[in-house]
Design a protein around this motif. Sequence first.
Motif, PDB file in Angstrom:
ATOM      1  N   UNK A  27     -66.510 -45.351 -20.786  1.00  0.00           N
ATOM      2  CA  UNK A  27     -67.699 -44.503 -20.931  1.00  0.00           C
ATOM      3  C   UNK A  27     -68.161 -43.964 -19.579  1.00  0.00           C
ATOM      4  N   UNK A  28     -68.127 -44.812 -18.560  1.00  0.00           N
ATOM      5  CA  UNK A  28     -68.499 -44.368 -17.212  1.00  0.00           C
ATOM      6  C   UNK A  28     -67.558 -43.274 -16.714  1.00  0.00           C
ATOM      7  N   UNK A  29     -66.275 -43.471 -16.906  1.00  0.00           N
ATOM      8  CA  UNK A  29     -65.294 -42.491 -16.430  1.00  0.00           C
ATOM      9  C   UNK A  29     -65.388 -41.169 -17.185  1.00  0.00           C
ATOM     10  N   UNK A  30     -65.653 -41.233 -18.465  1.00  0.00           N
ATOM     11  CA  UNK A  30     -65.716 -40.014 -19.294  1.00  0.00           C
ATOM     12  C   UNK A  30     -67.090 -39.367 -19.261  1.00  0.00           C
ATOM     13  N   UNK A  31     -68.055 -40.027 -18.601  1.00  0.00           N
ATOM     14  CA  UNK A  31     -69.434 -39.530 -18.534  1.00  0.00           C
ATOM     15  C   UNK A  31     -70.059 -39.392 -19.915  1.00  0.00           C
ATOM     16  N   UNK A  32     -69.678 -40.272 -20.820  1.00  0.00           N
ATOM     17  CA  UNK A  32     -70.242 -40.253 -22.164  1.00  0.00           C
ATOM     18  C   UNK A  32     -71.635 -40.863 -22.168  1.00  0.00           C
ATOM     19  N   UNK A  33     -72.483 -40.410 -23.076  1.00  0.00           N
ATOM     20  CA  UNK A  33     -73.781 -41.061 -23.214  1.00  0.00           C
ATOM     21  C   UNK A  33     -73.570 -42.503 -23.695  1.00  0.00           C
ATOM     22  N   UNK A  34     -74.178 -43.434 -23.028  1.00  0.00           N
ATOM     23  CA  UNK A  34     -74.062 -44.838 -23.407  1.00  0.00           C
ATOM     24  C   UNK A  34     -75.464 -45.415 -23.494  1.00  0.00           C
ATOM     25  N   UNK A  35     -75.555 -46.643 -23.962  1.00  0.00           N
ATOM     26  CA  UNK A  35     -76.873 -47.254 -24.137  1.00  0.00           C
ATOM     27  C   UNK A  35     -77.608 -47.299 -22.787  1.00  0.00           C
ATOM     28  N   UNK A  36     -78.923 -47.199 -22.807  1.00  0.00           N
ATOM     29  CA  UNK A  36     -79.690 -47.122 -21.560  1.00  0.00           C
ATOM     30  C   UNK A  36     -79.429 -48.269 -20.593  1.00  0.00           C
ATOM     31  N   UNK A  37     -79.161 -49.467 -21.107  1.00  0.00           N
ATOM     32  CA  UNK A  37     -78.929 -50.599 -20.200  1.00  0.00           C
ATOM     33  C   UNK A  37     -77.604 -50.486 -19.458  1.00  0.00           C
ATOM     34  N   UNK A  38     -76.709 -49.615 -19.894  1.00  0.00           N
ATOM     35  CA  UNK A  38     -75.487 -49.343 -19.140  1.00  0.00           C
ATOM     36  C   UNK A  38     -75.594 -48.020 -18.389  1.00  0.00           C
ATOM     37  N   UNK A  66     -74.699 -65.534 -22.474  1.00  0.00           N
ATOM     38  CA  UNK A  66     -75.556 -64.465 -21.955  1.00  0.00           C
ATOM     39  C   UNK A  66     -75.587 -64.499 -20.432  1.00  0.00           C
ATOM     40  N   UNK A  67     -75.722 -65.691 -19.877  1.00  0.00           N
ATOM     41  CA  UNK A  67     -75.752 -65.842 -18.419  1.00  0.00           C
ATOM     42  C   UNK A  67     -74.402 -65.457 -17.820  1.00  0.00           C
ATOM     43  N   UNK A  68     -73.315 -65.945 -18.420  1.00  0.00           N
ATOM     44  CA  UNK A  68     -71.979 -65.591 -17.914  1.00  0.00           C
ATOM     45  C   UNK A  68     -71.731 -64.085 -18.010  1.00  0.00           C
ATOM     46  N   UNK A  69     -72.179 -63.486 -19.077  1.00  0.00           N
ATOM     47  CA  UNK A  69     -72.023 -62.045 -19.230  1.00  0.00           C
ATOM     48  C   UNK A  69     -72.762 -61.305 -18.117  1.00  0.00           C
ATOM     49  N   UNK A  70     -73.994 -61.700 -17.843  1.00  0.00           N
ATOM     50  CA  UNK A  70     -74.769 -61.049 -16.782  1.00  0.00           C
ATOM     51  C   UNK A  70     -74.093 -61.204 -15.422  1.00  0.00           C
ATOM     52  N   UNK A  71     -73.493 -62.353 -15.196  1.00  0.00           N
ATOM     53  CA  UNK A  71     -72.842 -62.610 -13.905  1.00  0.00           C
ATOM     54  C   UNK A  71     -71.486 -61.919 -13.771  1.00  0.00           C
ATOM     55  N   UNK A  72     -70.755 -61.763 -14.867  1.00  0.00           N
ATOM     56  CA  UNK A  72     -69.360 -61.329 -14.777  1.00  0.00           C
ATOM     57  C   UNK A  72     -69.075 -59.893 -15.187  1.00  0.00           C
ATOM     58  N   UNK A  73     -69.879 -59.302 -16.049  1.00  0.00           N
ATOM     59  CA  UNK A  73     -69.508 -58.021 -16.633  1.00  0.00           C
ATOM     60  C   UNK A  73     -69.350 -56.929 -15.575  1.00  0.00           C
ATOM     61  N   UNK A 101     -74.471 -56.025 -11.828  1.00  0.00           N
ATOM     62  CA  UNK A 101     -74.767 -57.459 -11.839  1.00  0.00           C
ATOM     63  C   UNK A 101     -76.240 -57.704 -11.525  1.00  0.00           C
ATOM     64  N   UNK A 102     -76.771 -57.013 -10.526  1.00  0.00           N
ATOM     65  CA  UNK A 102     -78.181 -57.167 -10.168  1.00  0.00           C
ATOM     66  C   UNK A 102     -79.072 -56.747 -11.338  1.00  0.00           C
ATOM     67  N   UNK A 103     -78.760 -55.605 -11.940  1.00  0.00           N
ATOM     68  CA  UNK A 103     -79.553 -55.118 -13.069  1.00  0.00           C
ATOM     69  C   UNK A 103     -79.498 -56.103 -14.238  1.00  0.00           C
ATOM     70  N   UNK A 104     -78.311 -56.579 -14.571  1.00  0.00           N
ATOM     71  CA  UNK A 104     -78.178 -57.523 -15.681  1.00  0.00           C
ATOM     72  C   UNK A 104     -78.924 -58.823 -15.413  1.00  0.00           C
ATOM     73  N   UNK A 105     -78.871 -59.311 -14.189  1.00  0.00           N
ATOM     74  CA  UNK A 105     -79.587 -60.548 -13.866  1.00  0.00           C
ATOM     75  C   UNK A 105     -81.101 -60.344 -13.910  1.00  0.00           C
ATOM     76  N   UNK A 106     -81.571 -59.175 -13.458  1.00  0.00           N
ATOM     77  CA  UNK A 106     -83.003 -58.884 -13.555  1.00  0.00           C
ATOM     78  C   UNK A 106     -83.448 -58.794 -15.012  1.00  0.00           C
ATOM     79  N   UNK A 107     -82.630 -58.153 -15.850  1.00  0.00           N
ATOM     80  CA  UNK A 107     -82.943 -58.092 -17.287  1.00  0.00           C
ATOM     81  C   UNK A 107     -82.960 -59.494 -17.890  1.00  0.00           C
ATOM     82  N   UNK A 108     -82.027 -60.330 -17.470  1.00  0.00           N
ATOM     83  CA  UNK A 108     -81.963 -61.710 -17.952  1.00  0.00           C
ATOM     84  C   UNK A 108     -83.224 -62.478 -17.557  1.00  0.00           C
ATOM     85  N   UNK A 109     -83.647 -62.337 -16.306  1.00  0.00           N
ATOM     86  CA  UNK A 109     -84.865 -63.020 -15.849  1.00  0.00           C
ATOM     87  C   UNK A 109     -86.099 -62.510 -16.590  1.00  0.00           C
TER      88      UNK A 109
END
Length: 166
Positions: free
Chosen positions: A60-71, A118-125, A90-98
Amino acid sequence: MVVRRRFVPLYLLSFVVGIVFGVTMDLHQAWVQLLPQTLPLRVVYLAVSLVGMAFGISLSNHCKLPIIPTDLFPRELTLIFHLPYRTVKTTFDLLCLLFTAGLSLLFFRDLEGLGAGTVLSALLIGSIVAKFDRLLDRRFRFVSFLEPDGSGDAPKLPLKNTALRS
């Protein structure tokens, strides 16, 4: 829109995509509940999900497609400020997690819906997306029909350079 200081219609479309994504998640939750829930299988589900999500975000990033706001938000910050995508995501995901943990503790007095996955996803995605970005950059040339310059070419942003890599 605020950071770019101009109206970007595709940003509004990302909210529509987010609503469709949420409805789709609700629909699939019914059959996912039927899967066996042993610990080893849950680890496999998490690994497959992380890889699948990261690949989808990278495409989605490469194709510049509209994606969900959190991405969309990390993608736009990366392009505007020329920061490494992995770091921003990673910073954004961890802030959302907090923030979610804080709201959960405030309203439920417990951490509802925040587990190890959820925590692993925020750290690794962010890192997994960055690996897919490098792989896709080496193998494909992406063009976007959604770009305002009408060329169909990918934007003059550091997609191929370092911003969405790291």
